[in-house]
Design a protein around this motif. Structure first.
Motif, PDB file in Angstrom:
ATOM      1  N   LYS A 200       0.809  -1.218   0.000  1.00 16.03           N
ATOM      2  CA  LYS A 200       0.000   0.000   0.000  1.00 16.03           C
ATOM      3  C   LYS A 200       0.847   1.275   0.000  1.00 16.03           C
ATOM      4  CE  LYS A 200      -4.048  -2.053   0.289  1.00 16.03           C
ATOM      5  NZ  LYS A 200      -5.041  -1.945  -0.796  1.00 16.03           N
ATOM      6  N   THR A 201       2.157   1.111   0.182  1.00 15.32           N
ATOM      7  CA  THR A 201       3.022   2.292   0.299  1.00 15.32           C
ATOM      8  C   THR A 201       2.933   3.187  -0.931  1.00 15.32           C
ATOM      9  OG1 THR A 201       4.568   1.076   1.710  1.00 15.32           O
ATOM     10  CG2 THR A 201       5.390   3.068   0.659  1.00 15.32           C
ATOM     11  N   GLY A 202       2.942   2.587  -2.116  1.00 17.05           N
ATOM     12  CA  GLY A 202       2.859   3.379  -3.348  1.00 17.05           C
ATOM     13  C   GLY A 202       1.578   4.183  -3.419  1.00 17.05           C
ATOM     14  N   ASP A 203       0.436   3.573  -3.043  1.00 13.92           N
ATOM     15  CA  ASP A 203      -0.844   4.285  -3.064  1.00 13.92           C
ATOM     16  C   ASP A 203      -0.836   5.458  -2.096  1.00 13.92           C
ATOM     17  OD1 ASP A 203      -1.731   2.431  -4.890  1.00 13.92           O
ATOM     18  OD2 ASP A 203      -2.791   1.191  -3.405  1.00 13.92           O
TER      19      ASP A 203
ATOM     20  N   THR B  27       1.331   8.297  -3.524  1.00 15.89           N
ATOM     21  CA  THR B  27       0.648   8.960  -4.639  1.00 15.89           C
ATOM     22  C   THR B  27      -0.455   9.874  -4.126  1.00 15.89           C
ATOM     23  OG1 THR B  27       1.110   7.105  -6.123  1.00 15.89           O
ATOM     24  CG2 THR B  27      -0.684   8.583  -6.742  1.00 15.89           C
ATOM     25  N   ALA B  28      -1.263   9.366  -3.183  1.00 14.25           N
ATOM     26  CA  ALA B  28      -2.350  10.165  -2.628  1.00 14.25           C
ATOM     27  C   ALA B  28      -1.814  11.405  -1.914  1.00 14.25           C
ATOM     28  CB  ALA B  28      -3.175   9.309  -1.665  1.00 14.25           C
ATOM     29  N   TYR B  29      -0.690  11.266  -1.224  1.00 17.36           N
ATOM     30  CA  TYR B  29      -0.105  12.408  -0.521  1.00 17.36           C
ATOM     31  C   TYR B  29       0.351  13.471  -1.521  1.00 17.36           C
ATOM     32  CZ  TYR B  29       3.025  15.174   2.393  1.00 17.36           C
ATOM     33  OH  TYR B  29       3.648  16.212   3.041  1.00 17.36           O
ATOM     34  N   LEU B  30       0.990  13.040  -2.608  1.00 10.11           N
ATOM     35  CA  LEU B  30       1.441  13.982  -3.625  1.00 10.11           C
ATOM     36  C   LEU B  30       0.267  14.686  -4.305  1.00 10.11           C
ATOM     37  CD1 LEU B  30       4.346  11.930  -5.263  1.00 10.11           C
ATOM     38  CD2 LEU B  30       4.561  14.001  -3.875  1.00 10.11           C
ATOM     39  N   GLU B  31      -0.892  14.003  -4.328  1.00 12.16           N
ATOM     40  CA  GLU B  31      -2.086  14.593  -4.943  1.00 12.16           C
ATOM     41  C   GLU B  31      -2.825  15.522  -3.987  1.00 12.16           C
ATOM     42  OE1 GLU B  31      -4.231  11.170  -6.245  1.00 12.16           O
ATOM     43  OE2 GLU B  31      -3.043  10.924  -8.081  1.00 12.16           O
ATOM     44  N   GLY B  32      -2.303  15.668  -2.764  1.00  3.20           N
ATOM     45  CA  GLY B  32      -2.894  16.633  -1.839  1.00  3.20           C
ATOM     46  C   GLY B  32      -3.659  16.038  -0.670  1.00  3.20           C
ATOM     47  N   ARG B  33      -3.715  14.706  -0.577  1.00  2.00           N
ATOM     48  CA  ARG B  33      -4.427  14.084   0.541  1.00  2.00           C
ATOM     49  C   ARG B  33      -3.648  14.334   1.836  1.00  2.00           C
ATOM     50  NH1 ARG B  33      -9.599  12.524   1.343  1.00  2.00           N
ATOM     51  NH2 ARG B  33      -9.815  10.520   2.435  1.00  2.00           N
ATOM     52  N   SER B  34      -4.342  14.708   2.902  1.00  2.00           N
ATOM     53  CA  SER B  34      -3.667  15.035   4.158  1.00  2.00           C
ATOM     54  C   SER B  34      -3.220  13.763   4.882  1.00  2.00           C
ATOM     55  CB  SER B  34      -4.591  15.837   5.075  1.00  2.00           C
ATOM     56  OG  SER B  34      -5.621  15.010   5.580  1.00  2.00           O
TER      57      SER B  34
ATOM     58  N   ASP C 224      -7.958   6.508   6.231  1.00  2.00           N
ATOM     59  CA  ASP C 224      -8.214   5.635   5.074  1.00  2.00           C
ATOM     60  C   ASP C 224      -7.587   4.252   5.255  1.00  2.00           C
ATOM     61  OD1 ASP C 224      -9.493   7.760   3.947  1.00  2.00           O
ATOM     62  OD2 ASP C 224      -7.871   8.291   2.555  1.00  2.00           O
ATOM     63  N   HIS C 225      -6.384   4.211   5.819  1.00  2.00           N
ATOM     64  CA  HIS C 225      -5.630   2.953   5.887  1.00  2.00           C
ATOM     65  C   HIS C 225      -5.621   2.322   7.272  1.00  2.00           C
ATOM     66  CE1 HIS C 225      -3.964   3.180   1.777  1.00  2.00           C
ATOM     67  NE2 HIS C 225      -4.023   4.492   1.953  1.00  2.00           N
ATOM     68  N   GLY C 226      -6.271   2.958   8.238  1.00  2.00           N
ATOM     69  CA  GLY C 226      -6.375   2.363   9.571  1.00  2.00           C
ATOM     70  C   GLY C 226      -5.053   2.253  10.300  1.00  2.00           C
ATOM     71  N   VAL C 227      -4.156   3.208  10.080  1.00  2.00           N
ATOM     72  CA  VAL C 227      -2.862   3.211  10.767  1.00  2.00           C
ATOM     73  C   VAL C 227      -2.672   4.566  11.432  1.00  2.00           C
ATOM     74  CG1 VAL C 227      -1.826   1.547   9.184  1.00  2.00           C
ATOM     75  CG2 VAL C 227      -1.639   3.988   8.696  1.00  2.00           C
ATOM     76  N   SER C 228      -1.627   4.691  12.228  1.00  2.00           N
ATOM     77  CA  SER C 228      -1.354   5.947  12.914  1.00  2.00           C
ATOM     78  C   SER C 228      -0.820   6.994  11.932  1.00  2.00           C
ATOM     79  CB  SER C 228      -0.337   5.727  14.035  1.00  2.00           C
ATOM     80  OG  SER C 228       0.927   5.405  13.489  1.00  2.00           O
TER      81      SER C 228
ATOM     82  N   LEU D 104       9.021  12.875   1.263  1.00  2.00           N
ATOM     83  CA  LEU D 104       8.174  13.808   0.522  1.00  2.00           C
ATOM     84  C   LEU D 104       7.729  14.992   1.380  1.00  2.00           C
ATOM     85  CD1 LEU D 104       5.855  11.205  -1.270  1.00  2.00           C
ATOM     86  CD2 LEU D 104       7.988  12.207  -2.114  1.00  2.00           C
ATOM     87  N   LEU D 105       8.023  14.936   2.676  1.00  2.00           N
ATOM     88  CA  LEU D 105       7.606  15.997   3.583  1.00  2.00           C
ATOM     89  C   LEU D 105       8.366  17.287   3.278  1.00  2.00           C
ATOM     90  CD1 LEU D 105       7.421  13.941   6.899  1.00  2.00           C
ATOM     91  CD2 LEU D 105       5.512  14.721   5.482  1.00  2.00           C
TER      92      LEU D 105
END
Length: 304
Positions: A166-169, A172-179, A186-190, A201-202
């Motif tokens: 799931k790391t790639g997803d 990608t979502a972070y680069l697209e602006g997802r917080s 979404d992924h049930g993790v901390s 990417l930070l």
């Protein structure tokens, strides 16, 4: 001739109080004590534990090693026989003060061949197998208890990391602006797990002008003996995550751990298990050395 006392506990929540009681009752004269750091795992071979290695370096022919019970020192049949061989070679006696082994002379050898007496070997193997059976039953009961608690809504263990698949997803979502908060839900993790997955990417992450293309995860089979050693070793976060997310594949009486990680992490894990080859006066355990070299061959197939 010195009396060398060895102590160990398996978790940092335990104490040596019971061992102290047994050893104090034995009235050992002028003991020289070697005590492992709290939480030194029984899965780590005795010949690779820091304080037992220090004890063997200190020992001289004619000395005696004292332990409260056999399983403070060893975990299974192979461990016992390995330790007895080393003690015999160094002409060091072993005295166990409590438990099933306390009435046995474990150093008894055949007068002509010098090998461990067959009757002693049989008793050692039988009692060690009984001890392993007891621990296996305890693990099964613990597992059943955890399943029962989970069915009631309780969930123990460490907070999950982002799965390798799931790391790639996530990135990608972070680069697209997802917080980060949204990705955490979404992924049930901390949120910390999300930050780890997108660390480079930070905004405050420093990168070189020409960043190399990210490595893709590769799946390799890690021998069980290597995995057992690494679980008792201090690892970096990425190494620990890769190990924890490995899939166990049973192979006869042993197992392999199917680990998915980028090549750099595989190489780091290989470097961590270098002690299995022995060195610095510590004898290597043949089965562990063979397992490490099998893993080295598999890691060696990765493209540099």
């Amino acid at each position: 001739m010195a009396n060398l006392v060895y102590k160990r506990v398996s978790t940092d929540q335990q104490s040596t109080a019971r061992q102290n009681l047994v050893l104090d009752e034995a009235s050992i004269e002028d003991p020289v004590v070697f005590e492992e750091d709290p939480g030194t795992s029984s899965r780590l071979h005795p010949l690779q534990r820091p304080k037992f290695r220090e004890l063997l370096t200190y020992a001289r022919p004619g000395d005696t090693v004292h332990i409260s019970e056999m399983f403070r020192l060893v975990r299974g049949t192979g461990h016992i026989l390995d330790v007895l061989d080393v003690l015999h070679r160094e002409q060091v006696a072993l005295r166990i003060h409590d438990g099933a082994f306390s009435a046995m002379d474990l150093t008894a050898r055949h007068p002509r061949t010098g090998e461990l007496l067959s009757t002693v070997k049989f008793m050692v193997q039988t009692l060690a197998a009984a001890g392993e059976l007891q621990r296996d039953l305890q693990r099964e009961l613990t597992y059943d208890g955890l399943r029962a608690a989970e069915a009631k809504g309780s969930k123990g263990g460490r907070r999950p990391a982002v799965a390798t698949t799931k790391t790639g997803d996530v990135r990608t979502a972070y680069l697209e602006g997802r917080s980060i908060a949204a990705l955490s839900r979404d992924h049930g993790v901390s949120r910390g797990a999300i930050r780890t997955a997108v660390a480079d990417l930070l905004p405050d992450h420093t990168t070189t002008e020409e960043a190399a293309a990210p490595e893709l995860p590769v799946t390799l089979d890690m021998p069980g003996k290597v995995a057992n050693f690494l679980r008792t070793t201090e690892l970096e976060l990425a190494e620990r995550v890769a190990l924890d997310q490995g899939v166990t594949v049973r192979r006869g009486q042993g197992y392999t751990l199917r680990v998915s990680a980028v090549p750099a992490v595989h190489r780091q894990l290989l470097a961590r298990c270098q002690p299995l080859d022995g060195g610095q006066g510590v004898p290597a355990v043949p089965a562990q050395r063979k397992a490490r070299r099998e893993y080295e061959n598999r890691v060696g197939t990765l493209t540099l």
